[in-house]
Design an enzyme around this catalytic site. Sequence first.
Site, PDB file in Angstrom:
ATOM      1  N   SER A   1      21.507   2.022 -83.754  1.00 21.70           N
ATOM      2  CA  SER A   1      21.903   1.614 -82.409  1.00 21.70           C
ATOM      3  C   SER A   1      21.414   2.641 -81.416  1.00 21.70           C
ATOM      4  CB  SER A   1      23.423   1.497 -82.316  1.00 21.70           C
ATOM      5  OG  SER A   1      23.842   1.318 -80.971  1.00 21.70           O
TER       6      SER A   1
ATOM      7  N   TYR B   1      32.265   4.951 -83.037  1.00 14.88           N
ATOM      8  CA  TYR B   1      31.052   4.156 -83.280  1.00 14.88           C
ATOM      9  C   TYR B   1      29.801   4.989 -83.055  1.00 14.88           C
ATOM     10  CZ  TYR B   1      27.573   0.444 -82.619  1.00 14.88           C
ATOM     11  OH  TYR B   1      26.465  -0.352 -82.708  1.00 14.88           O
TER      12      TYR B   1
END
Length: 699
Positions: A576, A589
């Site tokens: 990501s 995250y």
Amino acid sequence: MTAAPGPRLQNLWDDNRAKGMSEPEKLLYRSNLLGSDKRITNYGGGNTSAKVTETDPLTGQPVEVLWVKGSGGDVGSIKMDGFATLYMDKLRALKGVYKGVHMEDEMVGYLPHCTFNLNPRAASIDTPLHAYVPRAHVDHMHPDAIIAIAASKNSRELTQRIFGDEIGWLPWKRPGYELGLWLEKFCVENPEAKGVVLESHGLFTWDDDAKACYELTLATIQKAMDWFAAETAGKAVFGGAKHAALPADQRRAVAARLMPAIRGMISGLHPMVGHFDDQPAVLDFVNSVKLEPLAALGTSCPDHFLRTKIRPLVVGFDPGNPDLDATLAALKGEVEAYRDGYAAYYDRCKHPDSPPLRDPNAVVYLVPGVGMITFAKDKATARISGEFYVNAINVMRGADTVSEYCGLPEQEAFDIEYWLLEEAKLQRMPKPKSLAGRIALVTGGAGGIGSATADRMLREGACVLLADIDAEALDRTAQNLSGRHGRDVVRTVSMNVTKEEEVIAALAHAAAEFGGIDILVSNAGIASSAPVEQTTLELWNRNMDILSTGYFLVSRETFKVLRAQGMGGSVIFVASKNGLAASPNASAYCTAKAAEIHLARCLALEGAEAGIRVNVVNPDAVLRGSKIWSGEWLDQRASTYKTDKEGLEEMYRQRSMLKRSVFPEDIAEGVYFFASDLSSKSTGNILNVDAGNVQAFTR
């Protein structure tokens, strides 16, 4: 281990359905019915034909036209465009051109001159075998029961004993123009005969009515099956049992260990895909006293032989004392010995104009107590090769029980395998796709990025194992992909990447289903959003478990298989933008994604010496089709950026430098780049697919 009768062949002809069909349509109907039962003919094997009155497009006059299965077709799945159409008067005129066996192969070049109505479907070499039989409808099938007769030492005597004068017999002759003339001569000299058994080959039957021809074919095969059932009842087959089969789960576990090792040894010219089969017929054979002597004789029917090579390789595994490490240690020598033997066979049999030596590795690997493994350039061919060898096993079972089984003579086998016409057919094959023969595991395979990535790889010829924790979504995705790309190339496994035993089982599943692995797309995901003071330890650990530990477990087990194969490989992490650029209210995250990216760097260092490349694709804001955007994460991110669900995608688009949305297919392109040879000199890299985010620029 005794012979047992199977279910009877079914007459599937439906008069109501056939009513009103044209003769070519009845031919198609008959062909599909015959090809629906592998006891009648194997995949791609056999031919059907009909001689039909058509209107000549040039003269407007009626002419007799031969409709016959075209080159390379399969009667079970053929459509109307799969038939070649040829003028019968021109086919008969070819007799004036033919000067003898020395020019037999040249006759194939004349067949296009006989084409009716500019039909582009190429006629097969078997065309004269149908053209010169003086009946309207002809079936040529490869039933196991008939070939068992044809491959017996006393096949002529058995044919007479079973069928009397109704079905005749012809000695072995390679398919071609001369055999067509032999069949015509037989029909003229035996006008009451309804068919003929060709030694070491198969069955021809004929009639002037489509339905009657179909029913005659079925009745002839059933008669042979009934005779074998009565003749072999209570008798031990293959000399009786020498070994006992391992339990089913152990058989599959052994195959999962053997297949990557074999695959690595035989993929020097191109990557191979495997297929494992442990059905009862296979186990009877591999566990038998006569396994090795019968296997050494090779197959008899030319169709069987072309798919399975001169003979199989019998793996030195003892199920009574299952030392798999010792078996694996000995495999390399066994594979090399097979190659040497194949090269010697080529040197003994080659002609001055023979094509060069082809891949000298075995196609079929027989493992006592375990089953049969087959390898080919793609999954469908590997599976079909196994089916052909099961046909050969059935033939050997019948012939060896009632007589003495005879394989195709070595020189005849070579002349078929290295037939110049077969070589020309191989040269016309399309160029392989970029991922042909490659095997990919995609975790998070039921999500938007996972399914798009799988689709991209399938389009390039790869086999794909989809892994996901969501069984229902996994099944839907697999059905969708199988519908577009075929069932052979798509498999699924329910897997939680945080469960070590499930990850180990998934890699074993990949090995047993396809033979190993080449590409890992680690894409399983989770997303969470919360200010740090509201981030619970459970939430923190959940992110770390899935995005860090999960990626570690899947990579570790993949590395083990890649090293066992010794073929290199490609590992791609779908990470990501958040692994490079901090994001508010997402510390768990972002940190887990950063750990994921650094794990990839470490693995790139470890894998380089083995040719294992490890790279990262970093998406950003892929909303469409993504499961992580369908729950709380969407609400949480919308709240963080003080917008609503509808405005979030527009906000991300405007935030990007290119002002464009990012879709799952865009990520799939990045993954494909790293999976393919386009990036063969890249490892340890990060590819951002985020429409431009300055904070995520790599440094």
